[in-house]
Scaffold this active site. Structure first.
Site, PDB file in Angstrom:
ATOM      1  N   GLY C 144       0.820  -1.188   0.000  1.00 49.04           N
ATOM      2  CA  GLY C 144       0.000   0.000   0.000  1.00 49.04           C
ATOM      3  C   GLY C 144       0.864   1.252   0.000  1.00 49.04           C
ATOM      4  N   CYS C 145       0.240   2.370  -0.349  1.00 49.00           N
ATOM      5  CA  CYS C 145       0.997   3.612  -0.454  1.00 49.00           C
ATOM      6  C   CYS C 145       1.468   4.084   0.923  1.00 49.00           C
ATOM      7  CB  CYS C 145       0.154   4.676  -1.137  1.00 49.00           C
ATOM      8  SG  CYS C 145      -1.484   4.917  -0.426  1.00 49.00           S
TER       9      CYS C 145
END
Lengths: 341, 341, 341, 341
Positions: C144-145
């Site tokens: 995920g970012c």
């Protein structure tokens, strides 16, 4: 104390009416309607009004609203206002309609908006600087946001017969498109961008044309709108092309200033500024700031006006109209400074 | 009518004092000083006040200001306020100092700001929610913007003895850095960015520490500020780590809400909101909105507060203090809605 | 030339994969899928790719995609990737999944995302700086970012056993929420605002916890995300609270720098910067910039990292993974400067 | 490998030249000058280039630069370029001057810029779409940012003899004003604002006039610039007023599209787009996107163009010119997608 109703209060103009009325010493919002929000406090939708307004949304009939209110603002979409206005008027309320339903003559409306008008009435066009007959009127059609910035920017020069043509290039904050999310209002699309749209076909051109043609029949009006990365405000750049007879002999800066000051001598919300107006100076206020420059080429005057689209371009002007309709001071409750920085 | 003077009126807090006073029914700005702008109308520097304020900048002595005013706001940089405050007080004016010169005990001030204090006096710390002694006081030190958002966010929980430590992570609009252009405020640097700075050394930590230690001696306070692409506003995220004894047994949502409501029952500008507060809801207003959530891990409460840094974080709180010092209603002239959208 | 397929190409990560692949000398996008856009050129949805990519969206089966491609990126929502990945793998393609479906162990995934996993497989966690086993792997779960910016910011210090707890306070550009308009992404809500959300419950916490616990079992991880008025970028502020044994004896600046340099000596995309990193310096690039400061209080280190959420936080890291999986240079096609200003 | 020098590399155009050259397979920056930054690595000033460029700023003489380079870009202010260009040319380098010193005929330059030219030479005007003689040239004057967006937007229609007059209303990102902080670039002034300036007197008008007059002698050109809250990009709205003979008989949409396609058939960086172009689609790229609409009134065509002011409006176009001067493919190293979102 003037009792005020707001029909269609869930949008930005409804919230802005409540905000401004909360600052008004002589008027009070007593009713705000929304079918889908019935029963909920306004603070749920307008969180900046928590603690300020204790109203709940209601869903009354037009006659019920009219009974409880001296003045009613209809802040519903065009095509819907016509379902409310006649009943409100017939029930004895004064009405300021913020939609487009009553700003244009019947046939122009139907052509421009591509729909049948189901309940036409004559209204006063609610731009007090150009329409002193707002004073005491019973029904006023509040102008569009773009037409307000555009018409006020050049009305004195057009009225003086200088203009052959005006090309309006307007830049609006995105709140003018309302509070419903859209492709255009999606932050990654709007930020760091300028979006030109309806390059030649925006409906607001008809209002500008109407107002300027009254002042100078035959004038040609072009209008191209843009949205810019700003929440509020409209900056209008008016490229005024002078009539052939004035080419090379445009009045000088002082003479033009005088034309503006004379024209707007009874218009407290117009501020002629040195230099170029900016949106910050009018943010949250009902002022329209105007600056200009004469092109050395001798055939063009560039005028720039700045307004807050939700105030002077909508709810503020509506209250200015209400003040005049009710016979109180035009500036009552509206003599507010802009919110810079 | 309270007569108000503003010493150092060319900056954002000076402009904001004028803006707010223009809306105050019981007070009036009668004097605003700026050496370098002497003689110029305030509208030249604060174009949003054109037509609203007819004051010109003056350059009088402290005693002249004191003579003409009941209350004086000193809105000059830290290190300069100390040149004005004693003379103003000695000449009989009530003073609200917006600088940092009188917020901390002498020795803490000198250590934190790395300078000798030339004219120390005792002041009341002007955060009325935590300092009821503001009422009737003659000299008040207005808190910093960050400390206002930070202290108010957790004071009730800290006062209840829950907190071992609070890590404050604050996000401020760039107007907090003043109206002088800088690398940081340069649009291409600030837009589309978040700038963390003084990660562990910002001077405002001392004020937060002072206030929270009063409520809970020994508490550990960390503070890291950021500027974000916004003109106004501070959103403070307070990561409150509970004392060991409360791990796994943090009061539930309702109990915590009750702690807040009890603590702030006489504080009209605090709004406990459902969900998470946002800057739009407080923009231009004196409200401090607060929301919170208990971490399921059982050892942390996250509290978020939102204020307008120039209003509740500076000029609005200063006027709130003035109201209390002068014995009028705390909300007089300040019961303003935020400017959303 | 590596043949690349993109499953689910209508969103921001799909567009970013195409943008980055267009700059890659050793790989080529040959297939991009979207059921609802089948037949339309990618330039219709990604106008910045007009003239750059001549692909049309297609709607093939997984096996058809696998047949035409060496590597497939699945850029579909969590819960949908699991419908594609097993078939792609079984058909012989290497796969980088950009969704959340394979980042966590089965039971953690199901608890965190509140859904049954219909087709679990073991994947390598695709953060090459922490997972050298990406090299040569056949199936990689792209992180995920938020977890990318968070984990990379403190991994060296956590690995060195310094941290008792890390409180992550992350600020993301709004593109992280995707290209569908929403209340949050509505410009008047997002501009001039900071929006804290899921204060204690964001799902990405599980990934950060997983990665840091590997480095230091028992570490406590808190995570609170915010969106800020920026299109791209995540600035992560990591408040690292040291273990009791290090209080007052935290390694000094040079020692900490050395810990970072040693840890990341084979990680070309990590840049340890003097001062504080900013989003502009990484915009559009695959870099993760890191800066830090030791709190004089002796019990906290504040680390700040900056990434582009769509590049190092998504599509760039995916290509970095592809490079390693295919045995070519990690930086191939990704050694791109940021797009400042 | 073409060896490239950059004279004056501390500003945005210098940084952008380095960024773009780092992506160019056939050219390499070997020298970048800055007197005040001599000896410092470029990453100190352009942090996005850390790790990408290992150059240090130098302070060599013109002849030293020329000796080491095949092509030199002069990215210094107008009035300074003239101190470098003749020496560079005389020492045998090809030169692309990004300043205004060589864009206009001598007398027009001196009148427009109010200064004596100390070292005039004839240059090719570096807009390859209008000046095929750039190919193989030894000295090219790179156009201004506004003139690029303006001239390209309407050149085909002006060349076709349709236009009586064009009123350009341009909206630029603030990076066009350079990297030095100013009142205008101060975030609280620029954000949430649109700033019109030099309403009738911007110097760039002369370049547009020069280019369009070549295509249609006697055409009248008006130009009003604005800055908007964006870092990069220029959106130009061209209000083209047709000659009397075309009023009511303007070519239709398809015919106008054909005029554009024919005119730009050898211009790879021009993209005629359906609808209206936006800044996001060209951000970071060398494209100029163009869209248009014919006014139903029959006397106006509105054309909108979008460029990145630092790329097609400056450094990208400079590299496009270099490619042509050196006889390599026009698009070499420049076939880059825009950076949307």
């Amino acid at each position: 104390m003037i009792k005020v109703g707001i029909v269609g209060g869930s949008g930005y103009t409804g919230g802005e009416l409540l905000r401004l009325l909360s600052l008004h010493p002589g008027a009070e919002a007593v009713c705000i309607t929304s079918r889908k929000l019935e029963g909920r406090p306004v603070g749920d939708v307008h969180p900046h009004l928590r603690g300020i307004s204790s109203l709940n949304f209601e869903s009354p009939s037009a006659s019920e609203v009219a009974e409880r209110c001296d003045v009613v603002f209809t802040a519903v979409p065009h095509g819907t206002a016509m379902d409310w206005v006649p009943d409100l008027l017939d029930a004895g309320a004064k009405v300021v309609d913020l939609s487009a339903d009553y700003r244009l003559p019947l046939e122009v409306f139907e052509r421009t908006y591509g729909m049948k008008h189901r309940a036409f009435r004559e209204a006063v066009f609610g731009m007090p600087e150009l329409h002193p007959e707002v004073r005491g009127a019973g029904f006023v059609a509040n102008p569009g946001c773009y037409p307000t910035g555009a018409s006020l920017s050049v009305a004195p020069l057009v009225g003086a017969g200088l203009a052959e043509r005006v090309v309006f290039d307007s830049k609006s904050g995105i709140s003018g498109a309302g509070n419903a999310p859209s492709e255009t209002s999606h932050y990654p699309n709007m930020a760091e961008n300028v979006i030109a749209y309806k390059l030649t076909t925006h409906r607001h051109r008809a209002e500008v044309d109407q107002e300027l043609s009254r002042l100078s029949p035959g004038i040609r009006v072009s209008f191209t709108p843009h949205v810019v990365p700003a929440i509020r405000g409209i900056l209008t750049t008016a490229h005024l092309l002078v009539k052939d007879e004035f080419i090379g002999s445009i009045p000088d800066r002082d003479e033009i200033s005088k034309i503006y000051r004379d024209f707007y001598r009874d218009s407290p919300f117009i501020r002629l500024v040195p230099g170029v107006p900016s949106l910050g100076a009018v943010r949250g206020s009902n002022f329209c700031d105007i600056g200009f420059e004469v092109d050395g080429s001798g055939d063009r005057i560039v005028v720039v006006s700045a307004i807050d689209n939700l105030v002077k371009g909508a709810s503020g002007q509506a209250i200015q109209n209400m003040n005049l309709m009710m016979g109180i001071a035009e500036t009552e409750g509206l003599w507010l400074p802009g919110g810079a920085p």
